[in-house]
Design a protein around this motif. Structure first.
Motif, PDB file in Angstrom:
ATOM      1  N   PHE A  86       0.827  -1.084  -0.031  1.00 53.96           N
ATOM      2  CA  PHE A  86      -0.167   0.099   0.152  1.00 53.96           C
ATOM      3  C   PHE A  86       0.873   1.280  -0.026  1.00 53.96           C
ATOM      4  O   PHE A  86       2.045   1.219   0.570  1.00 53.96           O
ATOM      5  N   ASP A  87       0.479   2.222  -0.506  1.00 53.32           N
ATOM      6  CA  ASP A  87       1.182   3.597  -0.616  1.00 53.32           C
ATOM      7  C   ASP A  87       0.517   4.386   0.590  1.00 53.32           C
ATOM      8  O   ASP A  87      -0.674   5.005   0.560  1.00 53.32           O
ATOM      9  N   PRO A  88       1.514   4.752   1.621  1.00 51.45           N
ATOM     10  CA  PRO A  88       1.009   5.614   2.820  1.00 51.45           C
ATOM     11  C   PRO A  88       0.445   6.837   2.229  1.00 51.45           C
ATOM     12  O   PRO A  88      -0.364   7.509   2.828  1.00 51.45           O
ATOM     13  N   ASP A  89       1.043   7.537   1.128  1.00 48.62           N
ATOM     14  CA  ASP A  89       0.507   8.787   0.519  1.00 48.62           C
ATOM     15  C   ASP A  89      -0.879   8.793  -0.099  1.00 48.62           C
ATOM     16  O   ASP A  89      -1.297  10.026  -0.032  1.00 48.62           O
ATOM     17  N   VAL A 168     -10.361  -7.024  11.720  1.00 51.22           N
ATOM     18  CA  VAL A 168     -10.388  -5.660  10.765  1.00 51.22           C
ATOM     19  C   VAL A 168      -9.765  -5.701   9.761  1.00 51.22           C
ATOM     20  O   VAL A 168      -8.651  -6.149   9.286  1.00 51.22           O
ATOM     21  N   ASP A 169     -10.565  -5.777   8.655  1.00 53.36           N
ATOM     22  CA  ASP A 169      -9.810  -5.548   7.206  1.00 53.36           C
ATOM     23  C   ASP A 169      -8.931  -4.355   6.943  1.00 53.36           C
ATOM     24  O   ASP A 169      -9.121  -3.361   7.528  1.00 53.36           O
ATOM     25  N   ASN A 170      -7.720  -4.750   6.258  1.00 55.50           N
ATOM     26  CA  ASN A 170      -6.982  -3.814   6.019  1.00 55.50           C
ATOM     27  C   ASN A 170      -6.425  -3.063   7.348  1.00 55.50           C
ATOM     28  O   ASN A 170      -6.573  -1.695   7.624  1.00 55.50           O
ATOM     29  N   LEU A 171      -5.938  -3.842   8.311  1.00 55.25           N
ATOM     30  CA  LEU A 171      -5.413  -3.293   9.625  1.00 55.25           C
ATOM     31  C   LEU A 171      -4.689  -2.038   9.410  1.00 55.25           C
ATOM     32  O   LEU A 171      -4.616  -1.209  10.301  1.00 55.25           O
ATOM     33  N   TYR A 172      -3.766  -1.994   8.332  1.00 58.62           N
ATOM     34  CA  TYR A 172      -2.712  -0.843   8.321  1.00 58.62           C
ATOM     35  C   TYR A 172      -3.383   0.418   8.234  1.00 58.62           C
ATOM     36  O   TYR A 172      -3.012   1.577   8.692  1.00 58.62           O
ATOM     37  N   GLU A 173      -4.958   0.508   8.017  1.00 61.27           N
ATOM     38  CA  GLU A 173      -5.378   1.687   7.874  1.00 61.27           C
ATOM     39  C   GLU A 173      -5.947   2.080   9.343  1.00 61.27           C
ATOM     40  O   GLU A 173      -5.723   3.456   9.616  1.00 61.27           O
ATOM     41  N   SER A 259       9.434   1.722  -2.465  1.00 62.35           N
ATOM     42  CA  SER A 259       7.951   1.254  -3.206  1.00 62.35           C
ATOM     43  C   SER A 259       8.062   0.417  -4.443  1.00 62.35           C
ATOM     44  O   SER A 259       7.237   0.034  -5.373  1.00 62.35           O
ATOM     45  N   VAL A 260       9.267   0.086  -4.889  1.00 60.63           N
ATOM     46  CA  VAL A 260       9.674  -0.935  -6.293  1.00 60.63           C
ATOM     47  C   VAL A 260       9.768  -2.153  -5.990  1.00 60.63           C
ATOM     48  O   VAL A 260       9.935  -2.863  -6.959  1.00 60.63           O
TER      49      VAL A 260
END
Length: 288
Positions: A86-89, A168-173, A259-260
Motif C-alpha cells: 500500500f502507498d501511505p501517501d 479488522v480488514d486492512n488493519l494498516y489503515e 515502493s519498487v
C-alpha cells in the motif's frame, strides 16, 4: 517455472547469548543441508528472490566453517527490495480514517494487535491488565485491542476502559489512524508501521528465531530503536508505560520503505511465465 521468494534466510538459535550447543548444531545442520541442496541442484529454482536488500541480512555465519547469511544469500538470490503493498501517501488523512473505524476523534489512540494468531492471547492480556497503570502516566491514551480472526475476545480480560475489536480488514489503515501501536514481532505488521512512520513497541515471540533476530536486525536497519523491542518477561506495566512515554517524546525517524519491491519481483518473474507459455505452444505445435 519455479520461483522461490523469501524474506528470511538462515536458521539461527533464537538467542545468540544463551544458545546451547544443541541449538547451534541443529541450526547449522539445517543450513548445511540447504546449502548442499542449492549447490547440487542449481537449476531446480528458476529464480530465487529475497524480499529485501543485502543490508537486511545478518552478517553472521550459517554455522561453523560456513559462509555468512549475507554472503550466501548474495551468492544465491536476487534482491527485489521490500514489497510494500500500500502507498501511505494515498491513504485518507487521520481524521477520515478515525471516522471510518469509529475511533475517538480527539483522544490519543493506541492500537494493540498480534496479527490474528491465538498465540498472542497472553500478550494482549498482559497489555490490557497493564493499562490502568499505563494510564497513570498517559491518562488521555485510549487502548483499542484487535483480536483478529483466530482469537476469541471472551478469552481476554474485560475492562471498561478498553475497546475491543475482532477482525479488522486492512488493519494498516487502523494503524495509520492511531497515534501509537503495540504489536507482536512479525515482519509484515512492523514494516507496515515503519512505512507509516508510526511509533510502536513490539514484543517478539520468545523462541522464534526470525522475530528475535532477523526481524529485529531489519527493523534496526530501518531506524527502529532497539528499546522499542520488549521481551515478554520484561513487559511489566511499568516498562510498557515508560516505553510508551518515550515513544511520544522521541518521534520516529525511520528510513523510507521503498515502493519498487513488487515491480522488481514482477520484472524477474514475468519472463519465466512468458517463456513457459511459448514453450508450451511450441510443444503443442510439434505434436500436431
Amino acid at each position: 517455472p519455479y520461483v522461490w521468494l523469501t524474506d528470511v534466510t538462515g536458521y539461527l538459535p533464537a538467542h545468540e547469548e544463551s544458545a546451547t550447543e544443541r541449538e547451534i548444531y541443529v541450526a547449522a545442520d539445517y543450513n548445511a543441508e540447504l546449502i548442499n541442496q542449492v549447490d547440487r541442484y542449481p537449476n531446480l529454482r528458476d529464480r530465487s528472490l529475497f524480499i529485501g536488500n543485502p543490508e537486511d541480512l545478518l552478517p553472521v555465519p550459517l554455522g561453523p566453517g560456513l559462509e555468512t547469511i549475507q554472503e550466501w544469500t548474495q551468492r544465491t538470490h536476487e534482491f527485489a527490495g521490500y514489497v510494500r503493498y500500500f502507498d501511505p501517501d494515498n491513504l485518507p488523512d487521520q481524521n477520515a480514517l478515525r471516522d471510518k473505524f469509529s475511533l475517538d476523534p480527539v483522544a490519543r489512540i493506541a492500537v494493540a494487535s498480534v496479527g490474528g494468531t491465538s498465540v498472542g492471547t497472553t500478550l494482549l492480556s498482559r497489555i490490557i491488565e497493564s493499562w490502568p497503570i499505563v494510564q497513570e502516566s498517559a491518562p488521555d491514551l485510549k487502548l483499542v485491542v484487535v483480536a483478529g480472526p483466530r482469537l476469541d475476545l471472551s478469552r481476554l480480560p474485560q475492562s471498561p476502559d478498553v475497546e475491543y475489536r475482532g477482525y479488522v480488514d486492512n488493519l494498516y489503515e487502523m494503524l495509520a489512524a492511531a497515534d501509537v501501536a503495540l504489536v507482536q514481532g512479525g515482519l509484515s505488521t512492523t514494516m507496515e508501521l515503519v512505512a507509516l512512520q508510526k511509533p510502536f513497541l513490539y514484543f517478539p515471540l520468545q523462541q522464534h528465531y526470525e522475530q528475535q533476530r532477523h526481524v529485529a536486525n531489519r527493523l534496526e536497519r530501518y531506524g527502529v530503536p532497539s528499546w522499542a523491542r520488549i521481551q515478554y518477561p520484561d513487559a511489566t506495566p511499568e516498562c510498557i508505560g515508560q516505553r510508551l512515554t518515550r515513544l511520544f517524546t522521541e518521534p520516529p525517524s525511520y528510513l523510507p520503505v521503498e515502493s519498487v519491491g513488487a515491480s522488481r519481483a514482477a520484472e524477474r518473474i514475468a519472463p519465466l511465465i512468458g517463456n513457459h507459455a511459448t514453450a508450451r505452444v511450441e510443444m503443442e505445435m510439434s505434436r500436431r
